[in-house]
Design a protein around this motif. Structure first.
Motif, PDB file in Angstrom:
ATOM      1  N   GLU A  95      83.172  71.863   6.011  1.00 41.31           N
ATOM      2  CA  GLU A  95      82.034  71.893   5.101  1.00 41.31           C
ATOM      3  C   GLU A  95      81.791  73.296   4.548  1.00 41.31           C
ATOM      4  O   GLU A  95      81.389  73.458   3.383  1.00 41.31           O
ATOM      5  CB  GLU A  95      80.790  71.360   5.806  1.00 41.31           C
ATOM      6  CG  GLU A  95      80.873  69.861   6.076  1.00 41.31           C
ATOM      7  CD  GLU A  95      79.689  69.310   6.824  1.00 41.31           C
ATOM      8  OE1 GLU A  95      79.495  68.083   6.789  1.00 41.31           O
ATOM      9  OE2 GLU A  95      78.956  70.099   7.465  1.00 41.31           O
ATOM     10  N   ALA A  96      82.038  74.317   5.362  1.00 43.48           N
ATOM     11  CA  ALA A  96      81.869  75.701   4.907  1.00 43.48           C
ATOM     12  C   ALA A  96      82.838  76.037   3.781  1.00 43.48           C
ATOM     13  O   ALA A  96      82.569  76.896   2.936  1.00 43.48           O
ATOM     14  CB  ALA A  96      82.056  76.670   6.074  1.00 43.48           C
ATOM     15  N   ALA A  97      83.982  75.344   3.751  1.00 39.02           N
ATOM     16  CA  ALA A  97      84.975  75.557   2.697  1.00 39.02           C
ATOM     17  C   ALA A  97      84.678  74.727   1.453  1.00 39.02           C
ATOM     18  O   ALA A  97      85.446  74.746   0.492  1.00 39.02           O
ATOM     19  CB  ALA A  97      86.364  75.225   3.235  1.00 39.02           C
ATOM     20  N   GLY A  98      83.571  73.969   1.496  1.00 36.90           N
ATOM     21  CA  GLY A  98      83.177  73.176   0.343  1.00 36.90           C
ATOM     22  C   GLY A  98      83.843  71.818   0.240  1.00 36.90           C
ATOM     23  O   GLY A  98      83.752  71.154  -0.796  1.00 36.90           O
ATOM     24  N   GLU A  99      84.501  71.400   1.307  1.00 33.84           N
ATOM     25  CA  GLU A  99      85.167  70.096   1.310  1.00 33.84           C
ATOM     26  C   GLU A  99      84.337  69.075   2.085  1.00 33.84           C
ATOM     27  O   GLU A  99      83.466  69.439   2.890  1.00 33.84           O
ATOM     28  CB  GLU A  99      86.560  70.210   1.942  1.00 33.84           C
ATOM     29  CG  GLU A  99      87.543  71.021   1.122  1.00 33.84           C
ATOM     30  CD  GLU A  99      88.001  70.312  -0.147  1.00 33.84           C
ATOM     31  OE1 GLU A  99      87.766  69.091  -0.272  1.00 33.84           O
ATOM     32  OE2 GLU A  99      88.591  70.980  -1.010  1.00 33.84           O
ATOM     33  N   LYS A 100      84.640  67.803   1.858  1.00 30.34           N
ATOM     34  CA  LYS A 100      83.959  66.733   2.574  1.00 30.34           C
ATOM     35  C   LYS A 100      84.622  66.510   3.929  1.00 30.34           C
ATOM     36  O   LYS A 100      85.843  66.324   4.011  1.00 30.34           O
ATOM     37  CB  LYS A 100      84.009  65.438   1.766  1.00 30.34           C
ATOM     38  CG  LYS A 100      83.282  64.275   2.434  1.00 30.34           C
ATOM     39  CD  LYS A 100      83.341  63.028   1.582  1.00 30.34           C
ATOM     40  CE  LYS A 100      82.618  61.873   2.275  1.00 30.34           C
ATOM     41  NZ  LYS A 100      82.667  60.632   1.475  1.00 30.34           N
ATOM     42  N   ALA A 101      83.836  66.525   5.002  1.00 31.06           N
ATOM     43  CA  ALA A 101      84.342  66.263   6.355  1.00 31.06           C
ATOM     44  C   ALA A 101      84.219  64.774   6.641  1.00 31.06           C
ATOM     45  O   ALA A 101      83.142  64.193   6.511  1.00 31.06           O
ATOM     46  CB  ALA A 101      83.559  67.063   7.387  1.00 31.06           C
ATOM     47  N   ILE A 102      85.326  64.153   7.007  1.00 31.93           N
ATOM     48  CA  ILE A 102      85.364  62.714   7.275  1.00 31.93           C
ATOM     49  C   ILE A 102      85.586  62.493   8.768  1.00 31.93           C
ATOM     50  O   ILE A 102      86.578  62.958   9.343  1.00 31.93           O
ATOM     51  CB  ILE A 102      86.495  62.039   6.474  1.00 31.93           C
ATOM     52  CG1 ILE A 102      86.318  62.330   4.974  1.00 31.93           C
ATOM     53  CG2 ILE A 102      86.534  60.544   6.747  1.00 31.93           C
ATOM     54  CD1 ILE A 102      87.556  62.025   4.161  1.00 31.93           C
TER      55      ILE A 102
END
Length: 203
Positions: A105-112
Motif C-alpha cells: 500500500e505504501a507503494a501505491g498498489e492494491k494489496a490483495i
C-alpha cells in the motif's frame, strides 16, 4: 488400507525417520486403521461400471480426518498479501503478512489478501489426503506444501494418494500415486523445492 509405496523427495522420508519417527508411525497407523470396505459406498453412474459400488472419496476423506484429528493433527493456514507488481512481490515475499500489506500500500498498489490452507499439520509436518482430481495434487505439491515450507511453518510435507489399483475402483479423473510420482520425478531432483513423502495406499 495399506501403504503400498512411498517416495522420498529431497530426503523427506529420511527426515521423518530421524527427526519425527513418532509422527511417521502415526501416519502408518492411521492408514492401516482406515477400513476400505466401509468406504465402498458410491454407486457408479459411469458407463464402464454403472451400478457397481465404488470407493467413495468423501467417505475415505472422512475416515482419515476422524483418525488424524484424534491424534492431534489440525488445520492450518498461511496468510499473505499479493499485488500485480513483480518487484513488490519479490520485496515482500519474506515479510510478515502485516508488513506485506503495509509495503504494498505504501507503494501505491492494491494489496490483495490470500492464503493457503492445509487440513492436517502437527509439529511442523503437513499431511494432504488427496482423492480429488489431478489438478488438486499439483496444487498441493507445488503451491500449498511449498508455501508452508518457504514460510517456515513445516519441515516436510506428506501427500497420501490412491494407488492405481484403488483409483481404478473410484470415479474417473481421480489422481493416483504412480501418475503423480512420475510427475514429480519428471520435474527434476530439486522441484518442487520442499521435502516431501508421496504415499500410495490400497485396500
Amino acid at each position: 488400507m495399506n501403504i503400498a509405496e512411498t517416495y522420498s523427495h529431497l530426503n523427506g522420508l529420511e527426515f521423518l525417520l530421524v527427526h519425527q519417527p513418532t509422527l511417521w508411525n502415526e501416519i502408518q497407523s492411521v492408514v492401516s486403521a482406515v477400513d476400505a470396505n466401509n468406504c465402498r459406498t458410491k454407486v457408479s453412474r459411469e458407463k464402464r461400471s454403472r451400478g457397481d459400488l465404488l470407493f467413495s472419496p468423501i467417505d475415505m476423506n472422512a475416515a482419515f480426518k476422524k483418525l488424524l484429528r484424534a491424534k492431534g493433527w489440525q488445520e492450518s493456514r498461511v496468510s499473505y498479501w499479493v499485488t500485480r507488481s513483480e518487484k513488490l512481490i519479490r520485496k515482500t515475499l519474506t515479510l510478515s503478512p502485516h508488513d506485506q500489506k503495509r509495503e504494498i500500500e505504501a507503494a501505491g498498489e492494491k494489496a490483495i489478501y490470500s492464503y493457503n490452507q492445509t487440513d492436517f499439520v502437527k509439529d511442523r509436518v503437513a499431511v494432504e489426503v488427496q482423492f480429488g482430481k489431478y489438478s488438486f495434487v499439483a496444487y498441493d505439491l507445488f503451491v500449498k506444501q511449498l508455501a508452508f515450507y518457504v514460510g517456515d511453518h513445516i519441515d516436510v510435507g506428506i501427500e497420501i494418494l490412491p494407488m492405481k489399483s484403488l483409483q481404478s475402483q473410484m470415479s474417473s479423473g481421480v489422481a493416483y500415486y504412480e501418475g503423480e510420482f512420475y510427475n514429480v520425478v519428471r520435474q527434476g531432483r530439486g522441484v518442487p523445492a520442499v521435502p516431501l513423502v508421496l504415499v500410495g495406499i490400497e485396500p
